[in-house]
Design an enzyme around this catalytic site. Structure first.
Site, PDB file in Angstrom:
ATOM      1  N   HIS A  90       0.817  -1.223   0.000  1.00  0.00           N
ATOM      2  CA  HIS A  90       0.000   0.000   0.000  1.00  0.00           C
ATOM      3  C   HIS A  90       0.846   1.266   0.000  1.00  0.00           C
ATOM      4  CE1 HIS A  90      -3.213  -2.770   0.697  1.00  0.00           C
ATOM      5  NE2 HIS A  90      -2.799  -3.082   1.903  1.00  0.00           N
ATOM      6  N   ARG A  99      -1.501  18.200   2.566  1.00  0.00           N
ATOM      7  CA  ARG A  99      -0.082  18.609   2.525  1.00  0.00           C
ATOM      8  C   ARG A  99       0.440  18.409   1.110  1.00  0.00           C
ATOM      9  NH1 ARG A  99       1.854  13.563   1.733  1.00  0.00           N
ATOM     10  NH2 ARG A  99       0.754  11.895   2.814  1.00  0.00           N
TER      11      ARG A  99
HETATM   12  P1  ADP Z   1      -2.767   5.299   3.791  1.00  0.00           P
HETATM   13  O1  ADP Z   1      -3.288   6.591   4.336  1.00  0.00           O
HETATM   14  O2  ADP Z   1      -2.243   4.375   4.834  1.00  0.00           O
HETATM   15  O3  ADP Z   1      -1.853   5.488   2.637  1.00  0.00           O
HETATM   16  P2  ADP Z   1      -5.048   4.811   2.008  1.00  0.00           P
HETATM   17  O4  ADP Z   1      -6.451   4.837   2.480  1.00  0.00           O
HETATM   18  O5  ADP Z   1      -4.561   6.004   1.242  1.00  0.00           O
HETATM   19  O6  ADP Z   1      -4.067   4.526   3.262  1.00  0.00           O
HETATM   20  O7  ADP Z   1      -4.793   3.519   1.140  1.00  0.00           O
HETATM   21  C1  ADP Z   1      -3.509   3.176   0.671  1.00  0.00           C
HETATM   22  C2  ADP Z   1      -3.626   2.172  -0.437  1.00  0.00           C
HETATM   23  O8  ADP Z   1      -4.288   0.971   0.014  1.00  0.00           O
HETATM   24  C3  ADP Z   1      -4.478   2.643  -1.615  1.00  0.00           C
HETATM   25  O9  ADP Z   1      -3.729   3.417  -2.526  1.00  0.00           O
HETATM   26  C4  ADP Z   1      -4.893   1.320  -2.217  1.00  0.00           C
HETATM   27  O10 ADP Z   1      -3.851   0.763  -2.977  1.00  0.00           O
HETATM   28  C5  ADP Z   1      -5.111   0.448  -1.003  1.00  0.00           C
HETATM   29  N1  ADP Z   1      -6.525   0.503  -0.595  1.00  0.00           N
HETATM   30  C6  ADP Z   1      -7.092   1.378   0.268  1.00  0.00           C
HETATM   31  N2  ADP Z   1      -8.417   1.158   0.369  1.00  0.00           N
HETATM   32  C7  ADP Z   1      -8.703   0.121  -0.444  1.00  0.00           C
HETATM   33  C8  ADP Z   1      -9.911  -0.612  -0.779  1.00  0.00           C
HETATM   34  N3  ADP Z   1     -11.077  -0.290  -0.243  1.00  0.00           N
HETATM   35  N4  ADP Z   1      -9.810  -1.628  -1.678  1.00  0.00           N
HETATM   36  C9  ADP Z   1      -8.611  -1.961  -2.221  1.00  0.00           C
HETATM   37  N5  ADP Z   1      -7.457  -1.325  -1.939  1.00  0.00           N
HETATM   38  C10 ADP Z   1      -7.496  -0.307  -1.062  1.00  0.00           C
END
Ligand code: ADP
Length: 446
Positions: free
Chosen positions: A235, A291
Protein backbone atom coordinates in the site's frame (compact mmCIF):
# COMPACT_ATOMS: atom_id res chain seq x y z
CA UNK A 1 5.65 38.01 1.83
CA UNK A 2 7.51 36.10 4.53
CA UNK A 3 10.90 37.33 5.76
CA UNK A 4 12.30 33.93 6.71
CA UNK A 5 10.96 30.38 6.47
CA UNK A 6 11.89 27.52 8.77
CA UNK A 7 11.67 24.13 7.06
CA UNK A 8 10.61 21.49 9.59
CA UNK A 9 11.89 18.52 7.63
CA UNK A 10 14.97 16.82 6.19
CA UNK A 11 16.23 15.09 3.05
CA UNK A 12 15.03 15.75 -0.45
CA UNK A 13 11.83 17.50 0.63
CA UNK A 14 13.71 20.02 2.78
CA UNK A 15 15.85 20.80 -0.28
CA UNK A 16 12.77 21.03 -2.47
CA UNK A 17 11.23 23.66 -0.18
CA UNK A 18 14.55 25.52 0.10
CA UNK A 19 14.75 25.79 -3.67
CA UNK A 20 11.32 27.44 -3.88
CA UNK A 21 12.22 29.83 -1.04
CA UNK A 22 15.48 30.80 -2.71
CA UNK A 23 13.74 31.62 -5.97
CA UNK A 24 11.28 33.78 -4.03
CA UNK A 25 14.22 35.52 -2.33
CA UNK A 26 13.25 34.24 1.14
CA UNK A 27 16.05 33.10 3.51
CA UNK A 28 15.62 29.66 5.05
CA UNK A 29 16.33 27.99 8.38
CA UNK A 30 17.12 24.27 8.37
CA UNK A 31 16.52 22.14 11.44
CA UNK A 32 18.35 18.88 11.96
CA UNK A 33 19.00 16.05 14.36
CA UNK A 34 22.53 15.21 15.45
CA UNK A 35 22.48 12.38 12.86
CA UNK A 36 21.93 14.95 10.10
CA UNK A 37 24.62 17.52 10.95
CA UNK A 38 26.29 16.84 7.57
CA UNK A 39 23.09 16.55 5.57
CA UNK A 40 22.66 18.48 2.33
CA UNK A 41 19.60 20.37 3.59
CA UNK A 42 21.77 21.78 6.40
CA UNK A 43 24.64 22.66 4.09
CA UNK A 44 22.42 24.56 1.67
CA UNK A 45 20.29 26.47 4.18
CA UNK A 46 21.03 30.05 5.15
CA UNK A 47 20.95 29.09 8.83
CA UNK A 48 20.56 25.84 10.71
CA UNK A 49 19.60 24.75 14.20
CA UNK A 50 20.18 21.37 15.81
CA UNK A 51 16.88 20.29 17.36
CA UNK A 52 17.74 17.01 19.06
CA UNK A 53 19.13 13.49 18.92
CA UNK A 54 18.57 11.05 16.04
CA UNK A 55 15.19 9.50 16.98
CA UNK A 56 12.53 11.48 15.10
CA UNK A 57 10.28 11.86 18.14
CA UNK A 58 13.09 13.76 19.87
CA UNK A 59 13.96 15.95 16.88
CA UNK A 60 11.82 16.20 13.72
CA UNK A 61 8.66 15.43 15.71
CA UNK A 62 9.67 17.63 18.64
CA UNK A 63 7.31 20.59 18.28
CA UNK A 64 8.80 22.55 21.20
CA UNK A 65 12.34 22.35 19.77
CA UNK A 66 11.17 23.36 16.32
CA UNK A 67 9.20 26.34 17.66
CA UNK A 68 12.20 27.44 19.73
CA UNK A 69 14.36 27.23 16.60
CA UNK A 70 11.85 29.42 14.74
CA UNK A 71 11.78 31.94 17.58
CA UNK A 72 15.54 32.29 18.02
CA UNK A 73 16.14 32.63 14.27
CA UNK A 74 13.28 35.08 13.74
CA UNK A 75 11.44 32.94 11.17
CA UNK A 76 7.89 34.07 10.44
CA UNK A 77 6.61 30.92 8.75
CA UNK A 78 7.11 27.16 8.94
CA UNK A 79 6.89 24.75 6.02
CA UNK A 80 6.39 21.19 7.29
CA UNK A 81 7.15 19.29 4.05
CA UNK A 82 5.51 15.85 4.07
CA UNK A 83 5.56 13.24 6.83
CA UNK A 84 6.73 14.24 10.35
CA UNK A 85 4.50 17.11 11.60
CA UNK A 86 2.91 17.98 8.26
CA UNK A 87 -0.50 16.55 9.13
CA UNK A 88 -0.43 17.29 12.84
CA UNK A 89 -3.25 19.75 13.56
CA UNK A 90 -1.99 20.42 17.10
CA UNK A 91 1.38 21.47 15.70
CA UNK A 92 -0.26 23.75 13.11
CA UNK A 93 -2.25 25.33 15.94
CA UNK A 94 0.88 25.82 18.06
CA UNK A 95 2.64 27.47 15.12
CA UNK A 96 -0.23 29.91 14.70
CA UNK A 97 -0.44 30.52 18.47
CA UNK A 98 3.20 31.61 18.32
CA UNK A 99 2.27 34.22 15.73
CA UNK A 100 3.89 32.31 12.85
CA UNK A 101 2.30 31.15 9.62
CA UNK A 102 1.88 27.42 9.03
CA UNK A 103 2.37 26.79 5.31
CA UNK A 104 -0.58 24.48 4.83
CA UNK A 105 -4.31 24.29 5.44
CA UNK A 106 -6.13 25.42 8.58
CA UNK A 107 -5.72 23.23 11.67
CA UNK A 108 -9.47 22.46 11.52
CA UNK A 109 -9.19 21.01 8.01
CA UNK A 110 -6.02 19.06 8.88
CA UNK A 111 -7.89 17.57 11.84
CA UNK A 112 -10.98 16.76 9.82
CA UNK A 113 -9.08 14.97 7.03
CA UNK A 114 -6.70 13.28 9.48
CA UNK A 115 -9.63 11.23 10.71
CA UNK A 116 -10.55 9.15 7.68
CA UNK A 117 -14.00 8.40 9.03
CA UNK A 118 -14.74 12.10 9.39
CA UNK A 119 -13.16 12.83 6.02
CA UNK A 120 -15.39 10.28 4.28
CA UNK A 121 -18.48 11.66 5.99
CA UNK A 122 -17.57 15.22 5.01
CA UNK A 123 -16.94 14.26 1.38
CA UNK A 124 -20.14 12.19 1.17
CA UNK A 125 -22.10 15.19 2.44
CA UNK A 126 -20.54 17.24 -0.38
CA UNK A 127 -21.63 14.74 -3.02
CA UNK A 128 -18.29 12.93 -3.53
CA UNK A 129 -18.78 9.16 -4.08
CA UNK A 130 -17.14 6.80 -1.56
CA UNK A 131 -15.87 3.23 -1.50
CA UNK A 132 -18.80 1.29 0.07
CA UNK A 133 -18.18 0.55 3.73
CA UNK A 134 -19.25 0.94 7.32
CA UNK A 135 -21.01 4.10 8.32
CA UNK A 136 -18.39 5.30 10.79
CA UNK A 137 -16.20 3.43 13.27
CA UNK A 138 -16.79 -0.25 14.04
CA UNK A 139 -16.12 -0.72 17.71
CA UNK A 140 -17.10 -4.33 18.39
CA UNK A 141 -16.45 -7.61 16.67
CA UNK A 142 -20.10 -8.55 16.27
CA UNK A 143 -20.76 -5.33 14.43
CA UNK A 144 -17.67 -5.96 12.28
CA UNK A 145 -19.02 -9.41 11.32
CA UNK A 146 -22.48 -8.07 10.54
CA UNK A 147 -21.25 -5.12 8.48
CA UNK A 148 -18.66 -7.21 6.60
CA UNK A 149 -21.36 -9.71 5.63
CA UNK A 150 -23.58 -6.87 4.44
CA UNK A 151 -20.80 -5.22 2.38
CA UNK A 152 -19.69 -8.60 1.02
CA UNK A 153 -16.21 -10.14 1.31
CA UNK A 154 -13.39 -9.40 0.80
CA UNK A 155 -13.37 -6.41 3.12
CA UNK A 156 -10.60 -4.14 4.34
CA UNK A 157 -10.31 -3.10 7.99
CA UNK A 158 -8.75 0.38 8.05
CA UNK A 159 -7.51 2.64 10.83
CA UNK A 160 -9.30 5.99 11.11
CA UNK A 161 -5.95 7.60 11.87
CA UNK A 162 -4.12 5.48 9.27
CA UNK A 163 -1.25 6.54 7.07
CA UNK A 164 1.68 4.96 5.24
CA UNK A 165 -0.35 1.80 4.66
CA UNK A 166 -0.32 0.89 8.36
CA UNK A 167 -3.33 -0.34 10.30
CA UNK A 168 -4.89 -1.91 7.21
CA UNK A 169 -5.90 -5.60 7.06
CA UNK A 170 -7.82 -7.62 4.47
CA UNK A 171 -10.40 -10.25 5.47
CA UNK A 172 -11.17 -12.54 2.54
CA UNK A 173 -14.06 -14.31 4.26
CA UNK A 174 -15.94 -14.62 7.55
CA UNK A 175 -13.17 -16.79 9.00
CA UNK A 176 -10.66 -13.97 8.63
CA UNK A 177 -12.62 -11.01 9.98
CA UNK A 178 -11.79 -11.51 13.65
CA UNK A 179 -8.04 -11.69 13.02
CA UNK A 180 -8.10 -8.73 10.59
CA UNK A 181 -10.18 -6.61 12.95
CA UNK A 182 -7.96 -7.35 15.96
CA UNK A 183 -4.61 -6.88 14.22
CA UNK A 184 -5.71 -3.67 12.49
CA UNK A 185 -6.75 -2.26 15.87
CA UNK A 186 -3.55 -3.34 17.59
CA UNK A 187 -1.41 -1.92 14.80
CA UNK A 188 -3.42 1.33 14.78
CA UNK A 189 -3.10 1.74 18.53
CA UNK A 190 0.66 1.18 18.39
CA UNK A 191 1.28 3.41 15.37
CA UNK A 192 -1.21 6.23 15.93
CA UNK A 193 -2.37 5.96 19.56
CA UNK A 194 -5.92 5.58 18.24
CA UNK A 195 -7.49 2.20 17.61
CA UNK A 196 -10.67 3.36 15.84
CA UNK A 197 -11.18 1.27 12.70
CA UNK A 198 -13.78 1.13 9.94
CA UNK A 199 -14.60 -1.27 7.12
CA UNK A 200 -14.45 -0.85 3.38
CA UNK A 201 -15.20 -3.12 0.47
CA UNK A 202 -11.81 -4.44 -0.70
CA UNK A 203 -11.79 -3.67 -4.41
CA UNK A 204 -10.20 -6.39 -6.52
CA UNK A 205 -8.71 -4.42 -9.40
CA UNK A 206 -8.77 -0.66 -8.82
CA UNK A 207 -6.30 1.95 -9.85
CA UNK A 208 -5.20 4.60 -7.36
CA UNK A 209 -5.92 7.94 -8.98
CA UNK A 210 -5.54 11.15 -7.01
CA UNK A 211 -6.32 14.75 -7.79
CA UNK A 212 -4.07 17.69 -6.88
CA UNK A 213 -6.15 20.62 -5.72
CA UNK A 214 -5.23 24.12 -4.63
CA UNK A 215 -7.34 26.78 -2.95
CA UNK A 216 -6.40 30.32 -2.02
CA UNK A 217 -8.97 30.58 0.80
CA UNK A 218 -10.43 33.60 -1.00
CA UNK A 219 -12.86 31.75 -3.19
CA UNK A 220 -10.57 30.43 -5.91
CA UNK A 221 -10.14 26.64 -6.10
CA UNK A 222 -8.39 24.90 -8.98
CA UNK A 223 -7.06 21.42 -9.70
CA UNK A 224 -3.78 20.50 -11.38
CA UNK A 225 -4.99 17.22 -12.78
CA UNK A 226 -4.57 13.67 -11.63
CA UNK A 227 -1.71 11.36 -10.71
CA UNK A 228 -1.90 7.62 -11.17
CA UNK A 229 -0.17 5.98 -8.20
CA UNK A 230 -1.30 2.42 -8.72
CA UNK A 231 2.19 0.94 -8.62
CA UNK A 232 2.44 0.14 -4.92
CA UNK A 233 4.04 -2.33 -2.58
CA UNK A 234 2.39 -2.86 0.80
CA UNK A 235 0.00 0.00 0.00
CA UNK A 236 2.99 2.34 -0.48
CA UNK A 237 3.57 4.11 -3.78
CA UNK A 238 6.70 3.31 -5.79
CA UNK A 239 6.04 4.81 -9.23
CA UNK A 240 3.65 7.63 -10.09
CA UNK A 241 2.48 9.11 -13.37
CA UNK A 242 0.73 12.27 -14.54
CA UNK A 243 -1.69 11.91 -16.17
CA UNK A 244 -3.20 8.53 -15.70
CA UNK A 245 -2.87 6.26 -18.75
CA UNK A 246 -6.50 5.27 -18.08
CA UNK A 247 -8.25 8.60 -17.87
CA UNK A 248 -9.76 10.69 -20.64
CA UNK A 249 -9.68 14.50 -20.54
CA UNK A 250 -13.46 14.48 -20.08
CA UNK A 251 -13.23 12.18 -17.05
CA UNK A 252 -10.51 14.38 -15.55
CA UNK A 253 -12.62 17.49 -16.07
CA UNK A 254 -15.67 15.88 -14.47
CA UNK A 255 -13.71 14.66 -11.44
CA UNK A 256 -11.96 18.02 -11.13
CA UNK A 257 -15.23 19.97 -11.25
CA UNK A 258 -16.76 17.81 -8.54
CA UNK A 259 -13.69 17.97 -6.27
CA UNK A 260 -13.10 21.71 -6.61
CA UNK A 261 -16.73 22.53 -5.90
CA UNK A 262 -16.61 20.30 -2.78
CA UNK A 263 -13.47 22.06 -1.51
CA UNK A 264 -14.91 25.49 -2.25
CA UNK A 265 -17.93 24.62 -0.08
CA UNK A 266 -15.59 23.42 2.64
CA UNK A 267 -13.67 26.71 2.57
CA UNK A 268 -10.40 24.83 2.14
CA UNK A 269 -7.07 26.67 1.78
CA UNK A 270 -3.65 25.70 0.38
CA UNK A 271 -2.65 22.37 -1.23
CA UNK A 272 -4.57 19.15 -0.91
CA UNK A 273 -4.86 15.80 -2.61
CA UNK A 274 -8.04 13.80 -2.93
CA UNK A 275 -7.30 10.11 -3.28
CA UNK A 276 -9.67 7.83 -5.17
CA UNK A 277 -9.86 4.23 -6.20
CA UNK A 278 -10.99 3.91 -9.81
CA UNK A 279 -12.60 0.73 -11.07
CA UNK A 280 -15.12 0.01 -13.85
CA UNK A 281 -15.24 3.68 -14.81
CA UNK A 282 -16.22 4.78 -11.27
CA UNK A 283 -14.29 6.93 -8.81
CA UNK A 284 -14.59 6.26 -5.09
CA UNK A 285 -12.99 8.58 -2.52
CA UNK A 286 -10.69 6.97 0.10
CA UNK A 287 -8.91 9.87 1.79
CA UNK A 288 -7.58 13.40 1.50
CA UNK A 289 -4.00 14.46 2.25
CA UNK A 290 -3.70 18.01 3.55
CA UNK A 291 -0.08 18.61 2.52
CA UNK A 292 2.40 18.51 -0.30
CA UNK A 293 2.92 14.94 -1.50
CA UNK A 294 6.05 12.98 -2.34
CA UNK A 295 4.83 12.60 -5.92
CA UNK A 296 4.03 16.30 -6.50
CA UNK A 297 6.84 16.71 -9.11
CA UNK A 298 4.96 14.78 -11.82
CA UNK A 299 2.18 17.35 -11.56
CA UNK A 300 4.70 20.21 -11.66
CA UNK A 301 6.22 18.78 -14.84
CA UNK A 302 2.95 18.46 -16.77
CA UNK A 303 1.53 21.78 -15.51
CA UNK A 304 4.77 23.79 -15.58
CA UNK A 305 4.13 25.15 -12.11
CA UNK A 306 6.06 25.27 -8.83
CA UNK A 307 3.59 23.90 -6.27
CA UNK A 308 5.74 24.83 -3.26
CA UNK A 309 5.88 28.42 -4.46
CA UNK A 310 2.09 28.40 -4.71
CA UNK A 311 1.83 27.01 -1.17
CA UNK A 312 4.05 29.78 0.16
CA UNK A 313 2.23 32.53 -1.76
CA UNK A 314 -1.16 31.37 -0.52
CA UNK A 315 0.04 31.04 3.10
CA UNK A 316 1.28 34.63 2.81
CA UNK A 317 -2.26 35.70 1.94
CA UNK A 318 -1.83 36.18 -1.79
CA UNK A 319 -4.53 35.31 -4.30
CA UNK A 320 -4.02 32.45 -6.70
CA UNK A 321 -4.41 34.95 -9.54
CA UNK A 322 -5.51 32.45 -12.19
CA UNK A 323 -8.40 30.11 -12.82
CA UNK A 324 -8.95 26.59 -14.06
CA UNK A 325 -8.95 27.59 -17.72
CA UNK A 326 -5.41 29.00 -17.35
CA UNK A 327 -4.03 25.59 -16.32
CA UNK A 328 -2.74 23.55 -19.26
CA UNK A 329 -1.51 19.98 -19.22
CA UNK A 330 1.45 19.20 -21.39
CA UNK A 331 2.95 15.78 -22.04
CA UNK A 332 3.47 12.95 -19.62
CA UNK A 333 5.60 12.61 -16.47
CA UNK A 334 6.72 9.56 -14.48
CA UNK A 335 8.41 9.46 -11.06
CA UNK A 336 10.37 6.57 -9.55
CA UNK A 337 10.94 6.56 -5.81
CA UNK A 338 14.48 5.33 -5.22
CA UNK A 339 14.94 4.00 -1.70
CA UNK A 340 17.93 2.76 0.29
CA UNK A 341 16.60 -0.78 0.31
CA UNK A 342 17.67 -4.09 -1.12
CA UNK A 343 15.78 -4.33 -4.46
CA UNK A 344 14.80 -7.93 -3.76
CA UNK A 345 14.29 -8.26 0.00
CA UNK A 346 13.41 -4.60 0.67
CA UNK A 347 15.60 -4.65 3.77
CA UNK A 348 16.85 -1.11 4.55
CA UNK A 349 20.44 -0.47 3.48
CA UNK A 350 21.72 2.55 5.39
CA UNK A 351 25.42 3.34 4.99
CA UNK A 352 27.96 5.48 3.21
CA UNK A 353 27.42 6.53 -0.40
CA UNK A 354 30.85 6.43 -2.05
CA UNK A 355 29.85 7.66 -5.51
CA UNK A 356 26.74 9.47 -6.73
CA UNK A 357 26.02 10.33 -10.34
CA UNK A 358 22.46 11.46 -11.07
CA UNK A 359 21.21 11.37 -14.67
CA UNK A 360 20.64 14.55 -16.65
CA UNK A 361 19.55 15.79 -20.04
CA UNK A 362 16.28 17.01 -21.47
CA UNK A 363 13.19 16.25 -19.40
CA UNK A 364 15.06 14.66 -16.49
CA UNK A 365 14.79 15.86 -12.89
CA UNK A 366 16.33 14.31 -9.80
CA UNK A 367 15.15 15.43 -6.35
CA UNK A 368 17.68 14.02 -3.90
CA UNK A 369 19.79 15.04 -0.93
CA UNK A 370 22.50 12.44 -1.62
CA UNK A 371 26.13 13.25 -2.31
CA UNK A 372 29.32 11.20 -2.49
CA UNK A 373 30.60 10.66 1.05
CA UNK A 374 27.16 11.07 2.63
CA UNK A 375 26.12 8.46 5.17
CA UNK A 376 22.43 7.51 4.87
CA UNK A 377 21.25 7.32 8.50
CA UNK A 378 19.22 4.35 9.68
CA UNK A 379 16.75 6.44 11.63
CA UNK A 380 14.50 7.81 8.91
CA UNK A 381 12.45 6.99 5.84
CA UNK A 382 14.46 5.10 3.22
CA UNK A 383 13.59 7.42 0.30
CA UNK A 384 16.91 8.77 -1.05
CA UNK A 385 16.04 10.07 -4.51
CA UNK A 386 13.14 10.74 -6.81
CA UNK A 387 13.79 10.43 -10.52
CA UNK A 388 11.24 12.31 -12.57
CA UNK A 389 11.06 12.31 -16.36
CA UNK A 390 8.87 14.41 -18.63
CA UNK A 391 8.25 13.96 -22.37
CA UNK A 392 5.54 14.79 -24.93
CA UNK A 393 3.99 11.30 -24.81
CA UNK A 394 3.92 8.40 -22.34
CA UNK A 395 5.88 6.26 -24.77
CA UNK A 396 8.64 8.87 -24.99
CA UNK A 397 8.58 9.31 -21.22
CA UNK A 398 9.19 5.57 -20.81
CA UNK A 399 12.12 5.72 -23.26
CA UNK A 400 13.53 8.66 -21.33
CA UNK A 401 13.05 6.85 -18.02
CA UNK A 402 14.90 3.80 -19.32
CA UNK A 403 17.75 6.03 -20.49
CA UNK A 404 17.88 8.00 -17.23
CA UNK A 405 17.82 4.87 -15.07
CA UNK A 406 20.78 3.51 -17.04
CA UNK A 407 22.76 6.69 -16.28
CA UNK A 408 21.92 6.75 -12.58
CA UNK A 409 24.82 5.58 -10.39
CA UNK A 410 24.72 5.17 -6.60
CA UNK A 411 27.69 3.26 -5.16
CA UNK A 412 28.18 2.16 -1.56
CA UNK A 413 24.61 1.27 -0.65
CA UNK A 414 22.05 -0.90 -2.38
CA UNK A 415 19.04 0.96 -3.78
CA UNK A 416 15.85 0.05 -5.61
CA UNK A 417 17.23 1.35 -8.94
CA UNK A 418 17.50 -2.24 -10.32
CA UNK A 419 13.82 -2.83 -9.51
CA UNK A 420 12.83 0.30 -11.45
CA UNK A 421 14.94 -0.91 -14.36
CA UNK A 422 12.98 -4.15 -14.39
CA UNK A 423 9.61 -2.38 -14.14
CA UNK A 424 10.35 -0.09 -17.09
CA UNK A 425 11.11 -3.14 -19.27
CA UNK A 426 7.84 -4.87 -18.46
CA UNK A 427 5.22 -5.05 -21.22
CA UNK A 428 2.32 -4.65 -18.76
CA UNK A 429 3.82 -1.44 -17.38
CA UNK A 430 4.54 -0.20 -20.88
CA UNK A 431 0.90 -0.74 -21.88
CA UNK A 432 -0.19 1.16 -18.76
CA UNK A 433 -2.30 -1.83 -18.01
CA UNK A 434 -2.02 -2.28 -14.23
CA UNK A 435 -3.98 -2.12 -10.98
CA UNK A 436 -2.88 -1.55 -7.38
CA UNK A 437 -2.11 -5.28 -7.10
CA UNK A 438 0.21 -5.42 -10.12
CA UNK A 439 3.52 -4.52 -8.48
CA UNK A 440 3.10 -6.93 -5.57
CA UNK A 441 2.76 -9.79 -8.10
CA UNK A 442 5.60 -8.43 -10.23
CA UNK A 443 7.93 -8.34 -7.21
CA UNK A 444 6.88 -11.87 -6.28
CA UNK A 445 7.84 -12.98 -9.81
CA UNK A 446 4.29 -13.97 -10.82
P1 ADP B 1 -2.77 5.30 3.79
O1 ADP B 1 -3.29 6.59 4.34
O2 ADP B 1 -2.24 4.37 4.83
O3 ADP B 1 -1.85 5.49 2.64
P2 ADP B 1 -5.05 4.81 2.01
O4 ADP B 1 -6.45 4.84 2.48
O5 ADP B 1 -4.56 6.00 1.24
O6 ADP B 1 -4.07 4.53 3.26
O7 ADP B 1 -4.79 3.52 1.14
C1 ADP B 1 -3.51 3.18 0.67
C2 ADP B 1 -3.63 2.17 -0.44
O8 ADP B 1 -4.29 0.97 0.01
C3 ADP B 1 -4.48 2.64 -1.62
O9 ADP B 1 -3.73 3.42 -2.53
C4 ADP B 1 -4.89 1.32 -2.22
O10 ADP B 1 -3.85 0.76 -2.98
C5 ADP B 1 -5.11 0.45 -1.00
N1 ADP B 1 -6.52 0.50 -0.59
C6 ADP B 1 -7.09 1.38 0.27
N2 ADP B 1 -8.42 1.16 0.37
C7 ADP B 1 -8.70 0.12 -0.44
C8 ADP B 1 -9.91 -0.61 -0.78
N3 ADP B 1 -11.08 -0.29 -0.24
N4 ADP B 1 -9.81 -1.63 -1.68
C9 ADP B 1 -8.61 -1.96 -2.22
N5 ADP B 1 -7.46 -1.33 -1.94
C10 ADP B 1 -7.50 -0.31 -1.06
Amino acid sequence: MFQKILIANRGEIALRVQRACRELGIPTVAVHSTADADAMHVRLADESVCIGPPPARESYLNAASILSAATITGADAIHPGYGFLSENADFAEMVEAHGLAFIGPSPAHIRMMGDKIEAKAAMAALGVPLVPGSDGAVSDLDAARRIAAAIGYPVLVKAAAGGGGRGMKVANDADEIEEAWRTARTEARAAFGNDAVYLEKYLDRPRHIELQVFADGRGQVVHFGERDCSLQRRHQKLVEEAGSPMLSAAERDALGARATSALAKLGYRNAGTLEFLYQDGQFAFIEMNTRLQVEHPVTEMVCGIDLVREQIRIAAGQELGYGQSDIRFSGHAIECRVTAEDPETFMPTPGRVTAFHPPGGLGVRVDSALYAGYRVPAHYDSLVAKLIVHAPTREQAIARLRRALAEFVVVGIKTTLPLHQRIVEDAGFQRGDYTIHWLERFVAGQ
